[in-house]
Design a protein around this motif. Structure first.
Motif, mmCIF file in Angstrom:
data_model
loop_
_atom_site.group_PDB
_atom_site.id
_atom_site.type_symbol
_atom_site.label_atom_id
_atom_site.label_comp_id
_atom_site.label_asym_id
_atom_site.label_seq_id
_atom_site.Cartn_x
_atom_site.Cartn_y
_atom_site.Cartn_z
ATOM 1 N N LYS A 116 -2.661 -29.900 -4.786
ATOM 2 C CA LYS A 116 -2.483 -30.115 -3.348
ATOM 3 C C LYS A 116 -1.457 -29.142 -2.776
ATOM 4 O O LYS A 116 -1.712 -28.464 -1.805
ATOM 5 N N GLY A 117 -0.261 -29.093 -3.359
ATOM 6 C CA GLY A 117 0.757 -28.169 -2.862
ATOM 7 C C GLY A 117 1.220 -28.511 -1.466
ATOM 8 O O GLY A 117 1.336 -29.685 -1.110
ATOM 9 N N SER A 118 1.462 -27.490 -0.646
ATOM 10 C CA SER A 118 2.008 -27.731 0.685
ATOM 11 C C SER A 118 1.008 -28.444 1.591
ATOM 12 O O SER A 118 1.393 -29.174 2.495
ATOM 13 N N ARG A 119 -0.264 -28.254 1.330
ATOM 14 C CA ARG A 119 -1.303 -29.010 2.039
ATOM 15 C C ARG A 119 -2.422 -29.256 1.041
ATOM 16 O O ARG A 119 -2.430 -30.235 0.356
ATOM 17 N N HIS A 120 -3.329 -28.342 0.914
ATOM 18 C CA HIS A 120 -4.319 -28.301 -0.160
ATOM 19 C C HIS A 120 -4.950 -26.928 -0.109
ATOM 20 O O HIS A 120 -4.936 -26.256 0.934
ATOM 21 N N PRO A 121 -5.507 -26.473 -1.232
ATOM 22 C CA PRO A 121 -6.108 -25.128 -1.209
ATOM 23 C C PRO A 121 -7.254 -25.042 -0.209
ATOM 24 O O PRO A 121 -7.937 -26.029 0.071
ATOM 25 N N GLU A 122 -7.439 -23.846 0.302
ATOM 26 C CA GLU A 122 -8.593 -23.516 1.155
ATOM 27 C C GLU A 122 -9.279 -22.324 0.492
ATOM 28 O O GLU A 122 -9.239 -21.197 0.979
ATOM 29 N N MET A 123 -9.899 -22.593 -0.639
ATOM 30 C CA MET A 123 -10.394 -21.512 -1.492
ATOM 31 C C MET A 123 -11.481 -20.669 -0.828
ATOM 32 O O MET A 123 -11.645 -19.502 -1.170
ATOM 33 N N GLY A 124 -12.217 -21.285 0.069
ATOM 34 C CA GLY A 124 -13.309 -20.552 0.706
ATOM 35 C C GLY A 124 -12.853 -19.436 1.613
ATOM 36 O O GLY A 124 -13.678 -18.630 2.068
ATOM 37 N N HIS A 125 -11.545 -19.353 1.863
ATOM 38 C CA HIS A 125 -11.060 -18.357 2.817
ATOM 39 C C HIS A 125 -10.340 -17.194 2.150
ATOM 40 O O HIS A 125 -9.572 -16.489 2.803
ATOM 41 N N VAL A 126 -10.583 -16.986 0.853
ATOM 42 C CA VAL A 126 -10.018 -15.802 0.197
ATOM 43 C C VAL A 126 -10.744 -14.555 0.710
ATOM 44 O O VAL A 126 -11.887 -14.603 1.152
ATOM 45 N N MET A 127 -10.036 -13.441 0.636
ATOM 46 C CA MET A 127 -10.605 -12.173 1.079
ATOM 47 C C MET A 127 -11.175 -11.426 -0.119
ATOM 48 O O MET A 127 -10.621 -11.483 -1.221
ATOM 49 N N LEU A 128 -12.271 -10.726 0.094
ATOM 50 C CA LEU A 128 -12.995 -10.065 -0.984
ATOM 51 C C LEU A 128 -13.239 -8.593 -0.652
ATOM 52 O O LEU A 128 -13.145 -8.183 0.493
ATOM 53 N N ARG A 129 -13.625 -7.849 -1.694
ATOM 54 C CA ARG A 129 -14.084 -6.478 -1.505
ATOM 55 C C ARG A 129 -15.528 -6.515 -1.000
ATOM 56 O O ARG A 129 -16.357 -7.238 -1.541
ATOM 57 N N ARG A 130 -15.812 -5.725 0.035
ATOM 58 C CA ARG A 130 -17.150 -5.754 0.607
ATOM 59 C C ARG A 130 -18.171 -5.102 -0.313
ATOM 60 O O ARG A 130 -17.898 -4.078 -0.944
ATOM 61 N N HIS A 131 -19.353 -5.706 -0.361
ATOM 62 C CA HIS A 131 -20.470 -5.125 -1.101
ATOM 63 C C HIS A 131 -20.911 -3.850 -0.370
ATOM 64 O O HIS A 131 -20.983 -3.844 0.863
ATOM 65 N N PRO A 132 -21.216 -2.777 -1.116
ATOM 66 C CA PRO A 132 -21.565 -1.518 -0.453
ATOM 67 C C PRO A 132 -22.794 -1.593 0.442
ATOM 68 O O PRO A 132 -22.958 -0.762 1.348
ATOM 69 N N GLN A 133 -23.662 -2.582 0.245
ATOM 70 C CA GLN A 133 -24.837 -2.740 1.104
ATOM 71 C C GLN A 133 -24.617 -3.798 2.182
ATOM 72 O O GLN A 133 -25.570 -4.270 2.804
ATOM 73 N N ASP A 134 -23.358 -4.132 2.417
ATOM 74 C CA ASP A 134 -23.053 -5.180 3.390
ATOM 75 C C ASP A 134 -21.796 -4.813 4.186
ATOM 76 O O ASP A 134 -20.934 -5.639 4.428
#
Lengths: 48, 248
Positions: free
Chosen positions: B152-170
């Motif tokens: 939980k931590g300070s609130r709870h994780p929001e894992m879906g909002h991590v940032m990623l490297r873009r796929h070269p076809q996207d």
């Protein structure tokens, strides 16, 4: 496809076996309601 | 409370489109179950209360809820759905209202943390010290258990909002997340898929490039989880992970 790609990203460095780590749900669509029952039991300190 | 009520528990899976309600002595001895659509907060919670009241008493209620949720027991807002993007549901006292109406203690966690607990206790993560449950659908979220306790931590994780490297076809898609644009949820959720290709992943041919792109984003996410948590299991749930061209 996801496991194969994870193996590409992580396997050589972490020694990860993606086939063992990344799995489908054991409970399917029931995982949430099963967890809710566990939360209820925890609220009154009842263990399985 | 009747004598039987001491052996019965209530369970709520509170989702953005429906509430699943169940009562029983445990997950494998459910005596009644139903689901109701998630409409306005007052209507939905009142219908849930009336359904449970119609079943008789319960010893305690467990709620696995969409969020964000205040999980800090010391907070005056414990048990509230806080600043959710779901219209009309911000600052909703879901746990307090249900607990007061049903006259019982309430155990509360996020929907994905609840699913993670379920998998840890009875599913694919049984016996795993570190496990993560990920759901991919209309939104993307993840819940982690460490030693059987959810993170939980300070609130709870929001894992879906991590940032990623873009796929070269996207590279041209701006992303569908109203907060971050091209975070994981903004790139790989159901609405993000529909915004790019006009339909869901299940309606695209298995060799459509969309499957490769979505699988790549989910693989990047799994690699990130492995690097951060060293989990024994990552459990992929939700519809997108079950498509033939993008399956685990």
């Amino acid at each position: 496809m996801i496991r194969a790609q994870v193996a590409t990203y992580a396997g050589s460095y972490f020694g990860v076996h993606a086939d063992k780590i990344i799995v489908s749900s054991g409970l399917g669509t029931r995982s949430g309601i099963v967890g809710a029952f566990e939360l209820a039991k925890k609220a009154v300190n009842v263990e399985d | 409370m009747s004598a039987d009520a001491s052996n019965l528990f209530g369970a709520v899976e509170a989702g953005g489109t429906k509430f699943v309600l169940a009562i029983g002595s445990g997950h494998d001895e459910i005596v009644a179950q139903t689901q109701i659509p998630t409409t306005t907060r007052d209507e939905t919670l009142q219908r849930a209360i009336e359904w449970f009241q119609g079943q008789g008493g319960i010893a305690a209620l467990g709620i696995a809820s969409f969020g964000p949720v205040d999980l800090d027991p010391a907070s005056p807002a414990w048990g509230f759905i806080t600043d959710t993007p779901k219209p009309g549901w911000s600052q909703t006292d879901v746990a307090v209202r249900l607990g007061a109406a049903l006259g019982c203690p309430v155990g509360l966690d996020t929907d994905v943390n609840g699913a993670a607990i379920g998998e840890y206790q009875h599913g694919a993560a049984k016996g795993c010290d570190v496990a993560i449950y990920v759901t991919v659908g209309t939104g993307i979220g993840g819940g982690a258990t460490i030693g059987g306790e959810t993170v939980k931590g300070s609130r709870h994780p929001e894992m879906g909002h991590v940032m990623l490297r873009r796929h070269p076809q996207d590279l041209d898609f701006a992303g569908a997340c109203p907060v971050h644009g091209d975070c994981l949820e903004g790139l790989a959720s159901g609405p993000a898929i529909k915004a790019r290709w006009g339909t869901s992943l299940s309606d695209l041919a298995p060799d459509h490039v969309a499957h490769q792109i979505i699988a790549d984003y989910l693989a990047q996410f799994c690699q990130t989880l492995i690097a951060l948590y060293s989990p024994q299991r990552i459990i992929l749930g939700g519809g997108s992970c079950r498509q033939p061209g993008c399956s685990t």
